[in-house]
Write an enzyme that holds these catalytic residues in place. Structure first.
Site, PDB file in Angstrom:
ATOM      1  N   PHE A 127       0.837  -1.198   0.000  1.00  0.00           N
ATOM      2  CA  PHE A 127       0.000   0.000   0.000  1.00  0.00           C
ATOM      3  C   PHE A 127       0.878   1.257   0.000  1.00  0.00           C
ATOM      4  O   PHE A 127       1.818   1.367   0.773  1.00  0.00           O
ATOM      5  CB  PHE A 127      -0.909   0.001   1.235  1.00  0.00           C
ATOM      6  CG  PHE A 127      -1.756   1.241   1.334  1.00  0.00           C
ATOM      7  CD1 PHE A 127      -2.713   1.522   0.366  1.00  0.00           C
ATOM      8  CD2 PHE A 127      -1.570   2.141   2.378  1.00  0.00           C
ATOM      9  CE1 PHE A 127      -3.483   2.679   0.443  1.00  0.00           C
ATOM     10  CE2 PHE A 127      -2.341   3.296   2.456  1.00  0.00           C
ATOM     11  CZ  PHE A 127      -3.299   3.566   1.484  1.00  0.00           C
ATOM     12  N   GLN A 128       0.565   2.173  -0.869  1.00  0.00           N
ATOM     13  CA  GLN A 128       1.316   3.430  -1.037  1.00  0.00           C
ATOM     14  C   GLN A 128       2.804   3.209  -1.288  1.00  0.00           C
ATOM     15  O   GLN A 128       3.647   3.964  -0.816  1.00  0.00           O
ATOM     16  CB  GLN A 128       1.099   4.368   0.156  1.00  0.00           C
ATOM     17  CG  GLN A 128      -0.344   4.897   0.206  1.00  0.00           C
ATOM     18  CD  GLN A 128      -0.522   6.097   1.105  1.00  0.00           C
ATOM     19  OE1 GLN A 128       0.165   6.247   2.115  1.00  0.00           O
ATOM     20  NE2 GLN A 128      -1.461   6.966   0.746  1.00  0.00           N
ATOM     21  N   MET A 494      -0.900  32.757 -23.398  1.00  0.00           N
ATOM     22  CA  MET A 494       0.231  32.448 -24.274  1.00  0.00           C
ATOM     23  C   MET A 494      -0.158  31.378 -25.300  1.00  0.00           C
ATOM     24  O   MET A 494       0.256  31.435 -26.449  1.00  0.00           O
ATOM     25  CB  MET A 494       1.432  31.986 -23.450  1.00  0.00           C
ATOM     26  CG  MET A 494       2.730  31.940 -24.223  1.00  0.00           C
ATOM     27  SD  MET A 494       3.167  33.531 -24.963  1.00  0.00           S
ATOM     28  CE  MET A 494       4.241  34.231 -23.714  1.00  0.00           C
TER      29      MET A 494
END
Lengths: 590, 168
Positions: A127-128, A494
């Site tokens: 996890f993570q 731009m």
């Protein structure tokens, strides 16, 4: 390698017993870190717990990890100290990638500490979990994955050294959670010195080579000096000033180099490059000796490289050997810290000064003065609609040129660079290399923390500001009274300008159709929102905003929707092929 | 500008991620790697890499500077700039019937290669030499079927007392 220094006859030193987390905090203290920009998460909770017990370092809780990187970046650019970031594993570090790339492109010293899953889970798609060192390798100067508690202190010492010396840059330290366990303590001593055998950034040039450069510089009939961010990063503005005054040569700055030489000085020709001044670009094109210092011949500066300074001998001073002859082959290079090389050059150049051909130089200045008469930065004023250029001019007058100005990316960035005259270094803070929209607001937070008593202005546009708008919450939490000046033209300006020039006005997806009410948005974050839509209100309302020293004021300025940035060198064209207005043709100018 | 073959020797810190830093530099900046070899040295903290790339003169000088800039790179040298010795090793597994055996043995002797494994249908041959010799040997196989081929990539060392280990 751990080295222990014991003096014979004395009893061995007693070491502090610390956990990995506490070691990290101690290392940061030893490096004189006063702010950490971060966001907590599972893999760094031990470190946050250790941080909780210290009052020496202030943690700034951002609202998105990208904001943390830009804030640390802005802080570093303003005060020269490395910016420090603390984030968790997985999304914590992936959210930092844009900020790292931004800092890497502009050579900003930063330390990023990212948590990693515990060692036993690394590689298991936990996890993570994300391969932080793998993902950030191309966007950092160097990175480390710590594999033992014993190496934490040494890695930190190395990381700070690498980040701040030579050509600076961001360095990432990835640390698995188990190494920060508060229950496992080891001896701690912060190394005084660290030797990295493969990292030797400082090279000094021989006196002979410096004299060779001095001789070439003084042989010029049509000289030009072009300096970049290396003057500011290398803290060499004083030495540069001395040299330029000694020589009485014209000088231009790149976008990153603005403030490296006082913009109000008569020898300063303005910025060069794609949106540079007529006189700076023409002088570049016609010069016979070009002295480039701390600049890297970026494509936005050179235009068509085959037509770049066609008749010039080029001398290049830079701290990074790989910058030499990377884009443009140079005739002479001096490698080393810009301040040191310039100091040596200032000393060695004196006997050569008498060789400067005064008559040619006078003629050259007369030519430059003629170019100046074009008044390339003039624009059509209006009574009905606010011209974006006038906003920056008014801001410059109100703040007397003393403010720190950050910007996002696009037309507003160019106008800020063109119309706010920076006399001092570190005052102009923008993402020049990567061109990161969303940089301005978090960067301004970092600047304001570094200089709480100074005016800090974020010049932005309605498209850019929405990319990191969440940081308005951080500004409230830490009472950071930044002034946000939003040049609101309801277009990605731009992009629209390029679509007008190169895509026959097909404005594909460059129109912001569903903009928020920015004043209410600012209010909802607990700040003050002001809208200005009449030219006559511009000065009084901007003054009013700047006077509110203790509040963040978001000034939404409704500007001319179709104003373009001029002068402009279209990509692939040469310095003498500028467009000064919508109707001007290349041939008129050449 | 004309592209030439360069053999680059690198000493790198024997650390986590060193190889990907070098490989990443090549891919990020658009340089090609023709072949690459990495192994430890007598100093266990250092690995030696040899790689071959095709580059024009401008590109090679920029490449050398970029390699030097990597923090993990202890030393780097373009061996093609000086007198050096180059070797490569080939392991070649051939399918061969009874009739071809003599021919293969003869070629092996001519090239001073060695047969290192034999089965009733295959020969496996080991050959060491400069890259040109390796290629010549492979070409000389003619109609003999190659089952599998392994090459080490070029290894290089400078002649005389010069050493890459005189740290930068």
């Amino acid at each position: 390698m751990k080295k222990m220094y014991h003096v014979q006859g004395r009893k061995p030193r007693e070491y502090m017993k610390l956990s990995g987390s506490e070691i990290i905090i101690e290392c940061l203290k030893k490096e004189g870190v006063d702010f950490i920009f971060g966001y907590p998460g599972g893999a760094v909770l031990h470190i946050y717990d250790a941080l909780f017990n210290t009052d020496k370092i202030k943690h700034i809780l951002v609202r998105h990890e990208q904001g943390a990187t830009h804030a640390a970046d802005g802080y570093a650019r303003a005060c020269g100290k490395p910016g420090v970031v603390l984030v968790t594993s997985g999304p914590g570090i992936t959210n930092c990638v844009t900020g790292l790339a931004t800092a890497h492109m502009d050579s900003v010293p930063m330390i990023i500490i990212s948590g990693q899953v515990s060692r036993q889970y690394v590689g298991s798609d936990a996890f993570q979990e994300a391969d932080a060192t793998g993902i950030t390798r191309p966007v950092t100067k160097h990175n480390f994955l710590i594999d033992s508690r014993e190496s934490i202190a040494e890695v930190f010492k190395k990381a700070f050294k690498i980040a701040t010396t030579g050509r600076p840059g961001p360095v990432l330290i990835d640390i698995p959670k188990d190494l920060t366990d508060p229950n496992v303590k080891i001896n701690f001593e912060y190394p005084k010195k660290v030797n990295i055998r493969s990292y030797k950034p400082a090279i000094s040039e021989s006196e002979a080579k410096i004299q060779q450069a001095a001789k070439l510089i003084c042989s010029a009939k049509k000289p030009m000096i072009y300096t970049g961010g290396g003057i500011i990063l290398g803290n060499a503005h004083k030495e540069l000033n001395t040299l330029v005054k000694k020589l009485n040569f014209p000088i231009t700055n790149t976008l990153m180099g603005l403030g490296g030489y006082p913009a109000t000085d008569k020898q300063f020709l303005g910025m060069l490059g794609m949106h540079g001044t007529y006189e700076a670009n023409m002088a570049m094109h016609d010069c016979d000796v070009l002295l480039a210092i701390g600049a890297r011949f970026d494509d936005r500066v050179t235009g068509d490289t085959s037509k770049f300074c066609p008749s010039a001998k080029i001398i290049h001073i830079d701290v990074d050997p790989s910058s030499i002859s990377k884009i443009i082959e140079v005739d002479l290079s001096l490698i080393g810290e810009t301040s040191k090389i310039l100091k040596a050059l200032n000393k060695s150049i004196s006997p050569f000064l008498k060789h400067i051909n005064k008559t040619s130089l006078k003629k050259w200045w007369a030519q430059i003065d003629k170019w100046k008469l074009k008044k390339c930065l003039s624009y059509k004023k209006s009574k009905n609609i606010i011209k974006p250029q006038s906003v920056i001019e008014t801001l410059y007058e109100i703040t007397k040129g003393q403010a720190y100005v950050t910007s996002d990316v696009g037309q507003h960035q160019m106008w800020a660079a063109q119309y706010y005259k920076f006399d001092k270094p570190n005052r102009w803070i923008n993402s020049g290399g990567l061109g990161t929209m969303g940089f301005g607001l978090p960067a301004a937070m970092g600047v304001k923390l570094a200089y709480p008593k100074s005016d800090v202005i974020c010049v932005t546009g309605e498209a850019s500001i929405l990319m990191c708008i969440q940081e308005l919450a951080t500004c409230l939490q830490y009472r950071l009274p930044i002034k946000v000046i939003n040049l609101n033209n309801r277009y990605m300006g731009m992009v629209r300008q390029w679509q007008e020039f190169f895509y026959e006005g097909r404005y594909a997806m460059s129109y912001m159709e569903a903009l928020p009410d920015f004043t209410q948005l600012a209010n909802s974050f607990g700040h003050i929102g002001i809208q200005i839509d009449k030219p006559s209100d511009l000065e009084p309302k901007l003054k009013e905003a700047m006077k509110m020293k203790d509040r963040l004021v978001f000034v939404d300025v409704i500007t001319d929707q179709e104003e373009n940035v001029y002068p402009m060198i279209k990509s692939g064209q040469a310095h003498n092929e500028m467009h000064l207005s919508p109707t001007s043709k290349d041939t008129e100018l050449a | 500008m004309k592209e030439r073959r360069h053999i680059i020797s690198l000493l790198v810190e024997n650390e986590f991620g060193s190889l990907s830093r070098i490989a990443g530099l090549f891919s990020a900046r658009g340089y090609n790697i023709h072949c690459l070899n990495v192994a430890p040295t007598n100093d266990e903290s250092i690995s030696r890499m040899t790689l071959v790339t095709l580059c024009d003169d401008l590109k090679i000088s920029q490449l050398m500077k970029q390699l030097n800039k990597l923090v993990d790179v202890v030393n780097v040298k373009d061996l093609t700039e000086e007198t050096h010795i180059e070797r490569e090793m080939l392991l070649l597994k051939l399918k061969c019937n009874k009739k071809q055996r003599d021919e293969i043995k003869r070629l092996t002797d001519i090239f001073r290669a060695r047969i290192i494994d034999v089965t009733d249908t295959t020969y496996t041959i080991e050959l060491t030499g400069a890259t040109e010799k390796i290629l010549a040997f492979i070409n000389s196989m003619g109609k003999i079927k190659i089952i599998e081929m392994v090459r080490s990539g070029a290894l290089g060392i400078s002649r005389g007392i010069d050493s890459l280990e005189n740290i930068k």
